[in-house]
Design a protein around this motif. Sequence first.
Motif: not given
Length: 122
Positions: A45-58, A61-71
């Motif tokens: 289902y990834y390809r179907r939802f990968a272009k969804n703007l809300q999924v991209k925004a989510f 956000g998760v990636t930024a939080a992971a970077v913060g946690a790793i830092a």
Amino acid sequence: MITPGPVVITAGFIGYLVAGLIGAMLAGLAVFVPPYMIVIAGAPYYRRFAKNLQVKAFVQGVTAAAVGAIAGAAFILGRRSLIDLPTVSIAVVTFGLLGFKKIPEPLLILAAGVAGLLLFKG
């Protein structure tokens, strides 16, 4: 404790205490199988939802939080580990080599371990 390593080590240890080697292996599987199955089930289902703007925004956000946690984890490890000129020097050289040359990380870690042995003969 935000990385999977401590969780797997703890699960394996408790599994070993409860049921020996089989318990450790089953506990390790119990930690890894659920997220693995979620990824396998969600992948089609990834390809179907990968272009969804809300999924991209989510995901951003998760990636930024992971970077913060790793830092944050790197900051804590650095504060505890970089305590004198030799340890700071090893860290700076390693960081520089990672930034400017494509040297495999395991090789750098091994070299830093050897440097530690040479610098801190006790």
